[in-house]
Design a protein around this motif. Structure first.
Motif, PDB file in Angstrom:
ATOM      1  N   GLU A  52       0.831  -1.199   0.000  1.00 20.86           N
ATOM      2  CA  GLU A  52       0.000   0.000   0.000  1.00 20.86           C
ATOM      3  C   GLU A  52       0.871   1.257   0.000  1.00 20.86           C
ATOM      4  O   GLU A  52       0.581   2.230  -0.716  1.00 20.86           O
ATOM      5  CB  GLU A  52      -0.918   0.024   1.216  1.00 20.86           C
ATOM      6  N   LEU A  53       1.946   1.240   0.795  1.00 23.07           N
ATOM      7  CA  LEU A  53       2.855   2.382   0.842  1.00 23.07           C
ATOM      8  C   LEU A  53       3.541   2.568  -0.505  1.00 23.07           C
ATOM      9  O   LEU A  53       3.624   3.690  -1.024  1.00 23.07           O
ATOM     10  CB  LEU A  53       3.889   2.193   1.953  1.00 23.07           C
ATOM     11  N   ALA A  54       4.005   1.473  -1.093  1.00 23.41           N
ATOM     12  CA  ALA A  54       4.658   1.559  -2.400  1.00 23.41           C
ATOM     13  C   ALA A  54       3.686   2.081  -3.454  1.00 23.41           C
ATOM     14  O   ALA A  54       4.058   2.909  -4.297  1.00 23.41           O
ATOM     15  CB  ALA A  54       5.204   0.193  -2.805  1.00 23.41           C
ATOM     16  N   GLN A  55       2.438   1.622  -3.401  1.00 22.49           N
ATOM     17  CA  GLN A  55       1.432   2.083  -4.362  1.00 22.49           C
ATOM     18  C   GLN A  55       1.131   3.565  -4.167  1.00 22.49           C
ATOM     19  O   GLN A  55       0.992   4.315  -5.137  1.00 22.49           O
ATOM     20  CB  GLN A  55       0.147   1.252  -4.234  1.00 22.49           C
ATOM     21  N   ALA A  56       1.037   4.000  -2.921  1.00 22.37           N
ATOM     22  CA  ALA A  56       0.767   5.415  -2.650  1.00 22.37           C
ATOM     23  C   ALA A  56       1.915   6.280  -3.169  1.00 22.37           C
ATOM     24  O   ALA A  56       1.686   7.333  -3.761  1.00 22.37           O
ATOM     25  CB  ALA A  56       0.567   5.636  -1.152  1.00 22.37           C
ATOM     26  N   ARG A  57       3.148   5.813  -2.964  1.00 19.50           N
ATOM     27  CA  ARG A  57       4.301   6.559  -3.472  1.00 19.50           C
ATOM     28  C   ARG A  57       4.286   6.595  -4.997  1.00 19.50           C
ATOM     29  O   ARG A  57       4.573   7.632  -5.605  1.00 19.50           O
ATOM     30  CB  ARG A  57       5.593   5.930  -2.968  1.00 19.50           C
ATOM     31  N   SER A  58       3.962   5.470  -5.603  1.00 18.97           N
ATOM     32  CA  SER A  58       3.915   5.397  -7.064  1.00 18.97           C
ATOM     33  C   SER A  58       2.838   6.325  -7.622  1.00 18.97           C
ATOM     34  O   SER A  58       3.078   7.059  -8.596  1.00 18.97           O
ATOM     35  CB  SER A  58       3.652   3.953  -7.500  1.00 18.97           C
ATOM     36  N   ASP A  59       1.660   6.284  -7.010  1.00 20.66           N
ATOM     37  CA  ASP A  59       0.566   7.154  -7.459  1.00 20.66           C
ATOM     38  C   ASP A  59       0.958   8.627  -7.338  1.00 20.66           C
ATOM     39  O   ASP A  59       0.690   9.425  -8.240  1.00 20.66           O
ATOM     40  CB  ASP A  59      -0.704   6.892  -6.645  1.00 20.66           C
ATOM     41  N   ASN A  60       1.590   8.969  -6.232  1.00 20.90           N
ATOM     42  CA  ASN A  60       1.987  10.360  -6.030  1.00 20.90           C
ATOM     43  C   ASN A  60       3.066  10.761  -7.039  1.00 20.90           C
ATOM     44  O   ASN A  60       3.047  11.876  -7.555  1.00 20.90           O
ATOM     45  CB  ASN A  60       2.476  10.581  -4.595  1.00 20.90           C
ATOM     46  N   SER A  61       3.962   9.861  -7.321  1.00 22.08           N
ATOM     47  CA  SER A  61       5.000  10.127  -8.317  1.00 22.08           C
ATOM     48  C   SER A  61       4.378  10.361  -9.695  1.00 22.08           C
ATOM     49  O   SER A  61       4.798  11.265 -10.433  1.00 22.08           O
ATOM     50  CB  SER A  61       5.977   8.952  -8.371  1.00 22.08           C
ATOM     51  N   ASP A  62       3.356   9.567 -10.023  1.00 26.23           N
ATOM     52  CA  ASP A  62       2.653   9.750 -11.298  1.00 26.23           C
ATOM     53  C   ASP A  62       1.997  11.132 -11.369  1.00 26.23           C
ATOM     54  O   ASP A  62       2.052  11.808 -12.397  1.00 26.23           O
ATOM     55  CB  ASP A  62       1.596   8.665 -11.498  1.00 26.23           C
ATOM     56  N   ARG A  63       1.379  11.535 -10.260  1.00 25.86           N
ATOM     57  CA  ARG A  63       0.728  12.856 -10.233  1.00 25.86           C
ATOM     58  C   ARG A  63       1.773  13.978 -10.383  1.00 25.86           C
ATOM     59  O   ARG A  63       1.540  14.958 -11.085  1.00 25.86           O
ATOM     60  CB  ARG A  63      -0.063  13.028  -8.937  1.00 25.86           C
ATOM     61  N   GLY A 114      -1.838  13.009  -1.155  1.00 26.73           N
ATOM     62  CA  GLY A 114      -1.030  11.803  -1.290  1.00 26.73           C
ATOM     63  C   GLY A 114       0.144  11.796  -0.327  1.00 26.73           C
ATOM     64  O   GLY A 114       0.477  10.770   0.264  1.00 26.73           O
ATOM     65  N   LEU A 115       0.781  12.950  -0.160  1.00 24.18           N
ATOM     66  CA  LEU A 115       1.892  13.046   0.789  1.00 24.18           C
ATOM     67  C   LEU A 115       1.420  12.805   2.220  1.00 24.18           C
ATOM     68  O   LEU A 115       2.104  12.148   3.006  1.00 24.18           O
ATOM     69  CB  LEU A 115       2.575  14.420   0.672  1.00 24.18           C
ATOM     70  N   GLU A 116       0.243  13.335   2.540  1.00 24.55           N
ATOM     71  CA  GLU A 116      -0.326  13.087   3.875  1.00 24.55           C
ATOM     72  C   GLU A 116      -0.581  11.596   4.073  1.00 24.55           C
ATOM     73  O   GLU A 116      -0.290  11.035   5.139  1.00 24.55           O
ATOM     74  CB  GLU A 116      -1.624  13.867   4.056  1.00 24.55           C
ATOM     75  N   GLU A 117      -1.133  10.963   3.046  1.00 27.10           N
ATOM     76  CA  GLU A 117      -1.405   9.522   3.116  1.00 27.10           C
ATOM     77  C   GLU A 117      -0.110   8.740   3.323  1.00 27.10           C
ATOM     78  O   GLU A 117      -0.051   7.825   4.153  1.00 27.10           O
ATOM     79  CB  GLU A 117      -2.104   9.073   1.830  1.00 27.10           C
ATOM     80  N   GLU A 119       2.665   9.847   4.651  1.00 28.77           N
ATOM     81  CA  GLU A 119       3.153  10.129   6.002  1.00 28.77           C
ATOM     82  C   GLU A 119       2.396   9.312   7.058  1.00 28.77           C
ATOM     83  O   GLU A 119       2.961   8.928   8.074  1.00 28.77           O
ATOM     84  CB  GLU A 119       3.042  11.626   6.320  1.00 28.77           C
ATOM     85  N   GLU A 120       1.119   9.052   6.806  1.00 28.73           N
ATOM     86  CA  GLU A 120       0.335   8.247   7.745  1.00 28.73           C
ATOM     87  C   GLU A 120       0.722   6.775   7.668  1.00 28.73           C
ATOM     88  O   GLU A 120       0.684   6.062   8.665  1.00 28.73           O
ATOM     89  CB  GLU A 120      -1.159   8.395   7.455  1.00 28.73           C
ATOM     90  N   LYS A 121       1.081   6.314   6.475  1.00 25.72           N
ATOM     91  CA  LYS A 121       1.376   4.897   6.283  1.00 25.72           C
ATOM     92  C   LYS A 121       2.786   4.522   6.746  1.00 25.72           C
ATOM     93  O   LYS A 121       3.013   3.384   7.158  1.00 25.72           O
ATOM     94  CB  LYS A 121       1.210   4.513   4.813  1.00 25.72           C
ATOM     95  N   ILE A 122       3.720   5.446   6.678  1.00 24.21           N
ATOM     96  CA  ILE A 122       5.112   5.127   7.010  1.00 24.21           C
ATOM     97  C   ILE A 122       5.257   4.557   8.426  1.00 24.21           C
ATOM     98  O   ILE A 122       5.915   3.535   8.608  1.00 24.21           O
ATOM     99  CB  ILE A 122       6.024   6.355   6.786  1.00 24.21           C
ATOM    100  N   PRO A 123       4.659   5.147   9.468  1.00 20.51           N
ATOM    101  CA  PRO A 123       4.856   4.601  10.818  1.00 20.51           C
ATOM    102  C   PRO A 123       4.206   3.229  11.032  1.00 20.51           C
ATOM    103  O   PRO A 123       4.581   2.511  11.958  1.00 20.51           O
ATOM    104  CB  PRO A 123       4.219   5.635  11.746  1.00 20.51           C
ATOM    105  N   THR A 124       3.256   2.859  10.180  1.00 17.56           N
ATOM    106  CA  THR A 124       2.597   1.568  10.390  1.00 17.56           C
ATOM    107  C   THR A 124       3.509   0.394  10.057  1.00 17.56           C
ATOM    108  O   THR A 124       3.301  -0.706  10.571  1.00 17.56           O
ATOM    109  CB  THR A 124       1.311   1.450   9.551  1.00 17.56           C
ATOM    110  N   ILE A 125       4.520   0.624   9.225  1.00 24.81           N
ATOM    111  CA  ILE A 125       5.420  -0.466   8.823  1.00 24.81           C
ATOM    112  C   ILE A 125       6.240  -0.951  10.026  1.00 24.81           C
ATOM    113  O   ILE A 125       6.203  -2.151  10.343  1.00 24.81           O
ATOM    114  CB  ILE A 125       6.332  -0.035   7.648  1.00 24.81           C
ATOM    115  N   PRO A 126       6.971  -0.071  10.740  1.00 19.82           N
ATOM    116  CA  PRO A 126       7.729  -0.562  11.900  1.00 19.82           C
ATOM    117  C   PRO A 126       6.827  -1.145  12.994  1.00 19.82           C
ATOM    118  O   PRO A 126       7.205  -2.118  13.663  1.00 19.82           O
ATOM    119  CB  PRO A 126       8.470   0.675  12.412  1.00 19.82           C
ATOM    120  N   GLU A 127       5.637  -0.567  13.141  1.00 14.70           N
ATOM    121  CA  GLU A 127       4.705  -1.108  14.143  1.00 14.70           C
ATOM    122  C   GLU A 127       4.331  -2.545  13.796  1.00 14.70           C
ATOM    123  O   GLU A 127       4.315  -3.422  14.662  1.00 14.70           O
ATOM    124  CB  GLU A 127       3.438  -0.245  14.207  1.00 14.70           C
TER     125      GLU A 127
END
Length: 156
Positions: A52-63, A114-117, A119-127
């Motif tokens: 999901e994080l990779a997809q969000a980054r990819s989508d934002n990069s496309d935009r 997208g950047l907000e999204e 930023e929200e997803k990044i901390p969930t990975i280490p958790e």
């Protein structure tokens, strides 16, 4: 000297104890599988979050790429407008610039969201990685104690 009733009672209690141990032994494979399933589930959740994080980054990069392309298009339209010879061409290019500008505003808003999204997803990975580590530790502890219990039950 023990009477027949006492002997029958002792045999009955031993049979109940044997039955109980057999049931516990029969449950062990299911309990072990449950522990493995818990680990698998948490690992799956971790992979989904990473995807999901990779997809969000990819989508934002496309935009962002589309934004860059629109800015270049506006520059191109501006050059063409300066070189236009008729009012009709100038109006058409002006309309194209307006549409591109509107789309840029929409994309800029989408990029910020997208950047907000992200930023929200990044901390969930280490958790989630911590959850996976904890569940694996619990499984390993369970397996270690299970082997000991199984051995002691079989000896009885």
């Amino acid at each position: 000297m023990a009477g027949p009733a006492s002997i029958v009672r002792t045999i009955h209690l031993l049979q109940l104890r044997i039955q109980d141990l057999e049931e516990k032994l029969a449950r062990l494979p299911r309990q072990i599988q449950t522990q493995h399933n818990k680990v698998s589930y948490q690992e799956k959740v971790l992979e989904e979050r990473k995807e999901e994080l990779a997809q969000a980054r990819s989508d934002n990069s496309d935009r962002e790429r589309e934004l860059k392309d629109l800015h270049q298009a506006i520059e191109k339209y501006e050059r063409q407008r300066r070189q236009a010879s008729t009012t009709k061409e100038m109006n058409a290019l002006g309309t194209e610039i307006e549409h591109a500008t509107e789309r840029i505003a929409q994309l800029e808003e989408a990029v910020l969201l997208g950047l907000e999204e992200i930023e929200e997803k990044i901390p969930t990975i280490p958790e989630q990685e911590a959850v996976v580590a904890r569940v694996k530790k619990e499984r390993d502890e369970f397996l270690a104690t299970t082997e000991e219990r199984e051995t002691s039950m079989r000896e009885l």
